[in-house]
Every structure is written in C-alpha cells, then in structure tokens.
Design a protein around this motif. Structure first.
Motif, PDB file in Angstrom:
ATOM      1  N   THR A   1      13.215   2.362   2.011  1.00 36.57           N
ATOM      2  CA  THR A   1      13.907   2.523   0.710  1.00 36.57           C
ATOM      3  C   THR A   1      13.921   1.189  -0.115  1.00 36.57           C
ATOM      4  O   THR A   1      13.725   0.941  -1.138  1.00 36.57           O
ATOM      5  CB  THR A   1      15.482   2.954   0.996  1.00 36.57           C
ATOM      6  OG1 THR A   1      15.200   4.442   1.711  1.00 36.57           O
ATOM      7  CG2 THR A   1      16.128   2.975  -0.220  1.00 36.57           C
ATOM      8  N   GLY A   2      14.282   0.118   0.621  1.00 35.87           N
ATOM      9  CA  GLY A   2      14.467  -1.155   0.030  1.00 35.87           C
ATOM     10  C   GLY A   2      13.273  -1.540  -0.468  1.00 35.87           C
ATOM     11  O   GLY A   2      13.178  -2.507  -1.748  1.00 35.87           O
ATOM     12  N   THR A   3      12.026  -1.349   0.060  1.00 40.36           N
ATOM     13  CA  THR A   3      10.653  -1.666  -0.494  1.00 40.36           C
ATOM     14  C   THR A   3      10.272  -0.833  -1.502  1.00 40.36           C
ATOM     15  O   THR A   3       9.953  -1.586  -2.688  1.00 40.36           O
ATOM     16  CB  THR A   3       9.581  -1.468   0.605  1.00 40.36           C
ATOM     17  OG1 THR A   3      10.176  -1.865   1.954  1.00 40.36           O
ATOM     18  CG2 THR A   3       8.558  -2.286   0.151  1.00 40.36           C
ATOM     19  N   LEU A   4      10.730   0.313  -1.656  1.00 40.84           N
ATOM     20  CA  LEU A   4      10.303   1.091  -3.044  1.00 40.84           C
ATOM     21  C   LEU A   4      11.145   0.851  -3.875  1.00 40.84           C
ATOM     22  O   LEU A   4      10.807   1.261  -5.041  1.00 40.84           O
ATOM     23  CB  LEU A   4      10.479   2.795  -2.315  1.00 40.84           C
ATOM     24  CG  LEU A   4       9.418   3.164  -1.272  1.00 40.84           C
ATOM     25  CD1 LEU A   4       9.570   4.705  -1.110  1.00 40.84           C
ATOM     26  CD2 LEU A   4       8.007   2.836  -1.361  1.00 40.84           C
ATOM     27  N   GLY A   5      12.143   0.354  -3.832  1.00 42.42           N
ATOM     28  CA  GLY A   5      12.904   0.096  -4.902  1.00 42.42           C
ATOM     29  C   GLY A   5      12.387  -1.183  -5.849  1.00 42.42           C
ATOM     30  O   GLY A   5      12.690  -1.256  -7.210  1.00 42.42           O
TER      31      GLY A   5
ATOM     32  N   ARG B   1       0.810  -1.288   0.121  1.00 46.86           N
ATOM     33  CA  ARG B   1      -0.217   0.008  -0.096  1.00 46.86           C
ATOM     34  C   ARG B   1       0.933   1.110  -0.018  1.00 46.86           C
ATOM     35  O   ARG B   1       0.454   2.227  -0.711  1.00 46.86           O
ATOM     36  CB  ARG B   1      -0.925  -0.037   1.218  1.00 46.86           C
ATOM     37  CG  ARG B   1      -2.141   0.820   1.261  1.00 46.86           C
ATOM     38  CD  ARG B   1      -3.077   0.479   2.090  1.00 46.86           C
ATOM     39  NE  ARG B   1      -4.126   1.612   2.431  1.00 46.86           N
ATOM     40  CZ  ARG B   1      -5.289   1.448   1.990  1.00 46.86           C
ATOM     41  NH1 ARG B   1      -5.715   0.340   1.143  1.00 46.86           N
ATOM     42  NH2 ARG B   1      -6.270   2.390   2.071  1.00 46.86           N
ATOM     43  N   LEU B   2       1.914   1.233   0.835  1.00 48.64           N
ATOM     44  CA  LEU B   2       2.809   2.508   0.972  1.00 48.64           C
ATOM     45  C   LEU B   2       3.604   2.410  -0.457  1.00 48.64           C
ATOM     46  O   LEU B   2       3.870   3.651  -1.242  1.00 48.64           O
ATOM     47  CB  LEU B   2       3.945   2.082   1.984  1.00 48.64           C
ATOM     48  CG  LEU B   2       5.081   3.396   2.238  1.00 48.64           C
ATOM     49  CD1 LEU B   2       4.302   4.576   2.634  1.00 48.64           C
ATOM     50  CD2 LEU B   2       5.961   2.896   3.015  1.00 48.64           C
ATOM     51  N   TRP B   3       4.139   1.382  -1.066  1.00 48.88           N
ATOM     52  CA  TRP B   3       4.760   1.305  -2.370  1.00 48.88           C
ATOM     53  C   TRP B   3       3.720   2.052  -3.385  1.00 48.88           C
ATOM     54  O   TRP B   3       4.023   2.918  -4.197  1.00 48.88           O
ATOM     55  CB  TRP B   3       4.920  -0.079  -2.778  1.00 48.88           C
ATOM     56  CG  TRP B   3       5.635  -0.198  -4.167  1.00 48.88           C
ATOM     57  CD1 TRP B   3       7.134  -0.095  -4.282  1.00 48.88           C
ATOM     58  CD2 TRP B   3       5.221  -0.013  -5.436  1.00 48.88           C
ATOM     59  NE1 TRP B   3       7.314  -0.226  -5.586  1.00 48.88           N
ATOM     60  CE2 TRP B   3       6.229  -0.174  -6.225  1.00 48.88           C
ATOM     61  CE3 TRP B   3       3.835  -0.065  -6.002  1.00 48.88           C
ATOM     62  CZ2 TRP B   3       6.045  -0.124  -7.702  1.00 48.88           C
ATOM     63  CZ3 TRP B   3       3.891  -0.033  -7.277  1.00 48.88           C
ATOM     64  CH2 TRP B   3       4.764  -0.208  -8.182  1.00 48.88           C
TER      65      TRP B   3
ATOM     66  N   ILE C   1       1.834   4.233   8.938  1.00 51.02           N
ATOM     67  CA  ILE C   1       0.842   3.321   9.024  1.00 51.02           C
ATOM     68  C   ILE C   1      -0.643   3.777   9.070  1.00 51.02           C
ATOM     69  O   ILE C   1      -1.551   3.365   8.331  1.00 51.02           O
ATOM     70  CB  ILE C   1       1.315   2.064   9.745  1.00 51.02           C
ATOM     71  CG1 ILE C   1       2.717   1.501   9.691  1.00 51.02           C
ATOM     72  CG2 ILE C   1       0.404   1.093   9.513  1.00 51.02           C
ATOM     73  CD1 ILE C   1       2.964   0.517  10.383  1.00 51.02           C
ATOM     74  N   GLY C   2      -0.985   4.426  10.112  1.00 49.22           N
ATOM     75  CA  GLY C   2      -2.327   4.881  10.245  1.00 49.22           C
ATOM     76  C   GLY C   2      -2.590   5.694   9.025  1.00 49.22           C
ATOM     77  O   GLY C   2      -3.839   5.638   8.397  1.00 49.22           O
ATOM     78  N   GLY C   3      -1.883   6.798   8.578  1.00 51.53           N
ATOM     79  CA  GLY C   3      -2.024   7.538   7.390  1.00 51.53           C
ATOM     80  C   GLY C   3      -2.431   6.807   6.159  1.00 51.53           C
ATOM     81  O   GLY C   3      -2.895   7.182   5.155  1.00 51.53           O
ATOM     82  N   LEU C   4      -1.886   5.454   6.152  1.00 51.80           N
ATOM     83  CA  LEU C   4      -2.146   4.634   4.810  1.00 51.80           C
ATOM     84  C   LEU C   4      -3.593   4.394   4.714  1.00 51.80           C
ATOM     85  O   LEU C   4      -4.158   4.273   3.566  1.00 51.80           O
ATOM     86  CB  LEU C   4      -1.332   3.231   4.775  1.00 51.80           C
ATOM     87  CG  LEU C   4       0.358   3.734   4.351  1.00 51.80           C
ATOM     88  CD1 LEU C   4       0.944   2.167   4.653  1.00 51.80           C
ATOM     89  CD2 LEU C   4       0.368   4.061   2.861  1.00 51.80           C
ATOM     90  N   TRP C   5      -4.311   4.326   5.860  1.00 53.53           N
ATOM     91  CA  TRP C   5      -5.721   3.776   5.718  1.00 53.53           C
ATOM     92  C   TRP C   5      -6.900   4.821   5.918  1.00 53.53           C
ATOM     93  O   TRP C   5      -7.645   4.661   5.760  1.00 53.53           O
ATOM     94  CB  TRP C   5      -5.884   2.843   6.789  1.00 53.53           C
ATOM     95  CG  TRP C   5      -5.566   1.293   6.066  1.00 53.53           C
ATOM     96  CD1 TRP C   5      -6.182   0.598   5.427  1.00 53.53           C
ATOM     97  CD2 TRP C   5      -4.393   0.647   6.260  1.00 53.53           C
ATOM     98  NE1 TRP C   5      -5.836  -0.567   4.737  1.00 53.53           N
ATOM     99  CE2 TRP C   5      -4.503  -0.392   5.173  1.00 53.53           C
ATOM    100  CE3 TRP C   5      -3.203   0.997   6.479  1.00 53.53           C
ATOM    101  CZ2 TRP C   5      -3.608  -1.537   4.999  1.00 53.53           C
ATOM    102  CZ3 TRP C   5      -1.996  -0.137   6.389  1.00 53.53           C
ATOM    103  CH2 TRP C   5      -2.119  -1.099   5.535  1.00 53.53           C
TER     104      TRP C   5
END
Lengths: 516, 65
Positions: free
Chosen positions: A264-268, A100-102, A416-420
């Motif tokens: 950073t590792g995830t957004l790559g 979701r963040l990605w 995390i809260g902001g994602l939902w």
C-alpha cells in the motif's frame, strides 16, 4: 502508588496531540474525493519522492522495530543485529520488484496485491489466499505497534496499574482510528514526517550522549561480552548461527515487501521512478536502525535489568537521559506506532473490501461502496488489535507475528513470481501456497512459536535456518514441478488480464515525459 | 532495448547480498573502530555501500533512458 514522570509525560502529550491534529487536518492536504477507495486507500497515488520516503520509512521502521530489535540484542547479542543485513538487502530487492508491481497496478487500477494475482492468474481462489494471508499477517503486527505505545506509557507511569491501566491506550487508539477513518493514507503520510524528525533526533542524541555517560563503546562492548556470555549470548556471531542469521535477513527482506502495508505504501507513489529513487534513499533509515540496535548493548552496560523485553529501551532512556528529552524520545516511539498502525489497518481494509467483500459478497459494489466498507473495516481491524493486546497475553501477539512473517512469505511465488512469468500454473501456485503455509506453521509449532529458526535435517546434518525460508523453498519447488506437469498436461491456466506492456518502464508516464 | 541495459545494471545489486549474507566473512571482533567490534561497523558500512550502489543504478538507468 502510581508515580507519573510528569516532565516526560507533558512533552509526550503535547507532541502526541499535535500529531493527532495533523492526522485530522491531512484530509484537506492535496485534496481528493475521499469517498473513492483510490483516494482514501492510496492517497490518490500522488505521493512524490519525499512523502513516499517518509511514508515508507514509517511503514518499514515501526515502533515495534525500535523496541524489539534493541531488546533482542539486549537478550542474545550479535544475532539481534540480523536486522541490519535484513534492511540492507531489502533495497536491491525493492528496487527490482516494487516498481514493476507499481506499473502493473497503475495500468490496471489495482489497489491490492490480491487484485494483481486475480487478474494475472485468473484465479479467485489464489487471490483469496493472498488476501486472507495478508490480513492474518497484518493483524498481530498492528497489535505489536500497540505494545510499543503501551511500553512507553508504562515507563512514564501512566498505565502501570489499576482498573484504568489500559485507558490511555484506548484513548490513543481511538484518536488514531478516527483520523485514519477521515483522512485515509494521507494521515500516516503527513504524520510520518513528524515521527521521523523525532526519531532521528532521538537516535543522534542517544548515540552520542549515552556512550559518553557509559564510558565509550569499547567499554560498553566489553561489559556486554561478559554479561552475555553468562546467559549464552555473545557480542560476536557464533558459527552455528551463521545460517540462521543469513536466512533470517534474506527471508525477512522478501517477506516485508509482501506485507500489505508495504505494498500500500508503495502503490501510493506517483511513479515507478519515485520508488526506484526511494530504494536508493531509504537505506538512511537502516543507519538509524543499526544505531538503535546498539542501544541493546548500552542497556546491558547501563545495568538495566528487566525480563520484559519491551521495557529495555524505555528504561535505558529514562536512566541515561534528562527526563524532558525522554518525553521527546517516547513521543517518537508512540508516534512511530501510530504511523504504521494506520497504514496497516488501511492495507488490511483495502484487501477485505476489494478482494473479499466485493469479490464474494457484492460483486457490483461501486468504488464509493468499496471505500465505505474499507473505512468501516479499518475501525474493526484496530478494535481487534486493541482487544488482542488488552485481553490476550503479550506473548501470543509475538507468536502470531512470527507466524505472520512465515505466512506472508508464502505469497511470494504468486506475487513476485507472477510479475515476471505466467508460466507458473494457477493450481500449482495454490498447492504450493498450501504446502508452504502448512509446513511453515508446523515448524513454528514444533518450536512452540517462541523462535522462527528451525533446524532442518538435510543430507545427514542439521541446518539452522529461518522457517519461512524453508517453507518457501518447499513452496517454490512444488510450484515449479506442478507447473511443469500441469502445463505439459495442457490443463487450462485461465486468461491473463494484464498485458506485457503494463510491466515495462515505457508505460510509465514520468519517464515518457523525460524522454520527450 | 532500454530494458536490457537496465537489467545489466541490476547485476550490481548482487554485491550487497555477497557482502552481507555470508557471516563467516565478517563475524569477527577485531579490528574495532571507535570501540565498535568489526562485525558491527562492517555491516553499518554496507548500509552506505548499498545506498551508493542504489544511486549508481538509478543514475545509470536515467542516462540510458
């Protein structure tokens, strides 16, 4: 006098130089314009399943983990095994949160979690809070990676004494700094592959050969029980530590996903689906971690006696395995430090460049300027970490890392809260963060920074738990109560610059391809 | 609608939390396996179970996409 273990050192050196070469060469791998921050700092967001697997594996399971977890088990027994449930519950959380963040970061070209918080809550101050927390939490973490390298250098007799004792560490770090500067996130992605091959090889050999030598697991555990009982530890988890064990596992899992280097590792990754796939595949590393943790008991059974916790694993390996193989194992630890140190310094630099430099000092910075600043800052960050390790006693790095874990979890409600939900009020988030940071730091202070499990007096009894969890519970309560009040008062909550579709799988190009 | 279906699979993810975060369930020495006390092999087993659950959620969400 200095006694260098030549066999181990030569093999270590060969592997280390090979990885350094690979790091420089990485600039040419999947060529991109490295003067852009998206390319330097996120590898162009093009990493597929395998590369992401190695990259995140290198990111989550660091040299420090490999040194510290067995050392904790060596010191206290079962409690040190909290790292295992920690890296189990990590993945369900990762599966739900990170794709979701990605998606929202991809849709809006965000590079850091701070970018997201700023756009979502229209709040420069909350964004700054996230950036500063991220940088502060990352710095000691990088320093501890250096401790990993230092530990194996000392064990090989290369860095034990004299005026030049820190020279090998300086050289190792100069090489790391240079290739991170030139290749960006591509370098740790590629070198992580070598690191993992070496780590798995070491774990498999160690977990088979050492118990045979020591008389089997049954014997190892019975010797450990006697030795641990003498100093207050235990092979089985005592009931008074249940709460601490569980909250430490849960809190560490959430905290890890909030660390800038993990984001950073995830957004790559090239798609949200890549991250989901990895959340199902990454637990394989936890098996390696669990087996490594058991090395702590093997060290007890092998009669390793040391008060320096970072020396437990190196000494055990030297005592039980042939020296040439120890060279391979030490290279795994050394390279296992370079990979996360590179990603961490990149992540901290991205935060500084995007959310502090551009936001507050040069609002019109081009992406080229952003990348230039980030590259430069990555050097500063590493130099800072190096000075930290060399100048300040080791225990302070460990204290700061403990604090870092407490601090980073306080960014959870916003990220995390902001994602939902956008029901959370930006001012409530900032006050909640302040409360969490202050109380978390206070708890650590009363524990003299030596431990992160705090006995909270609640309902007439004392509950032992991870201070970060207590602090984030207070943080969340403040955020919810104040959001309700501020929203009822119709206090302005700014403009959300993300759109609801940014968060949904349908916006993901890979899934769109599959359904068509 | 696809989003709703995925959220139902996510409930499977509660299982590892229940299995690993309640130590009184498993903080025991016996029965041991290959010399490993129960506490240790139980937790290691859960690594595999969690991986499998992750795989199930992944493939179910693939099918319903």
């Amino acid at each position: 006098m200095i006694h260098i273990k030549w066999q181990a050192f030569v093999i270590f050196l060969i592997l280390f130089l090979f990885v350094a070469g690979l790091g420089f060469w990485a600039a040419n791998w999947r060529k991109g314009d490295l003067s852009l921050l998206d390319e330097w700092g996120l590898g162009g967001r093009r990493f597929g399943t395998w590369v992401t697997w190695f990259l995140l594996g290198g990111d989550l399971y660091t040299a420090y983990t490999f040194i510290a977890v067995p050392a904790l088990v060596y010191g206290v027994g079962a409690f040190g095994f909290f790292a295992v449930p920690y890296t189990i519950v990590l993945y369900p959380i990762m599966y739900i949160v990170m794709p979701r963040l990605w998606r929202v970061c991809r849709a809006n070209s965000f590079v850091t979690p701070s970018d997201f918080v700023k756009a979502r809550f229209d709040s420069r101050s909350m964004s700054l809070a996230v950036a500063v927390t991220g940088i502060l939490a990352t710095m000691p973490y990088i320093a501890l990676q250096l401790v990993g390298i230092q530990a194996v250098l000392v064990a090989m007799g290369v860095a034990s004494s004299g005026a030049l004792k820190d020279l090998p560490l300086f050289i190792a770090f100069a090489i790391l700094a240079a290739y991170t500067y030139t290749s960006g996130l591509r370098a740790p992605a590629l070198t992580a592959v070598v690191k993992d091959v070496l780590v798995y090889l070491t774990v498999i050999v160690a977990i088979i050969a050492i118990p045979i030598k020591l008389g089997g697991f049954g014997h190892i555990f019975s010797v450990s029980q006697v030795a641990l009982a003498a100093k207050g530890g235990s092979v089985n988890l005592p009931p008074k530590l249940y709460g601490a064990f569980a909250t430490l596992a849960l809190g560490s899992a959430f905290a890890l996903l909030l660390y800038p280097h993990v984001v950073t590792g995830t957004l790559g990754a090239k798609s949200a689906r890549t991250i989901e796939r990895n959340s199902a595949l990454l637990p394989l590393y936890s098996v390696a971690l669990a087996l490594l943790a058991i090395l702590g008991f093997m060290a007890i059974a092998a009669g390793i006696k040391t008060s320096v916790s970072s020396e437990v694993v190196p000494l055990l390996l030297l005592k039980t395995l042939p020296q040439w193989f120890v060279g391979i194992a030490f290279a795994a630890i050394g390279i296992g430090a370079l990979v996360p140190a590179a990603i961490m310094s990149i992540a901290a630099s991205n935060l500084f460049s995007r959310n502090i430099y551009k936001e507050f000092f040069n609002h019109d910075a081009t992406t080229q300027q952003e990348a230039k600043v980030a590259k430069f800052v990555s050097l500063i960050v590493k130099l800072g970490a190096l000075l930290f390790v060399v100048v300040i006693p080791l225990k302070y790095s460990i204290y700061l890392q403990t604090l870092g874990g407490i601090w980073i979890l306080q960014t959870g409600p916003a990220i995390i809260g902001g994602l939902w939900t956008r029901w959370l009020h930006k001012k409530a988030l900032l006050i909640g963060w302040t409360v969490g940071m202050a109380w978390g730091t206070y708890m650590a202070y009363t524990l003299k920074f030596a431990s992160s499990t705090y006995g909270l007096k609640i309902f007439g009894r004392t509950e032992l738990g991870y201070a970060a969890v207590w602090a984030v519970i207070a943080n969340i309560i403040v955020v919810i109560v104040l959001s309700a009040i501020f929203n009822a008062m119709k206090l302005s909550n700014g403009v959300d610059r993300t759109s609801p579709s940014d968060y949904l799988p349908e916006a993901n190009p890979e899934s769109a391809l599959k359904t068509s | 609608m696809a989003g709703k279906v995925r959220q139902v699979y996510y409930l499977l993810f509660l299982i590892p939390f229940i299995g690993t975060l309640i130590p009184p369930f498993y903080a025991k020495v016996t029965p041991s396996l290959f010399g490993l006390p129960y506490f240790y092999w139980y937790l290691i087993l859960w690594i595999f179970i969690t991986g499998i659950i992750g795989g199930i959620v992944y493939f179910l969400s693939e099918a319903k996409r």
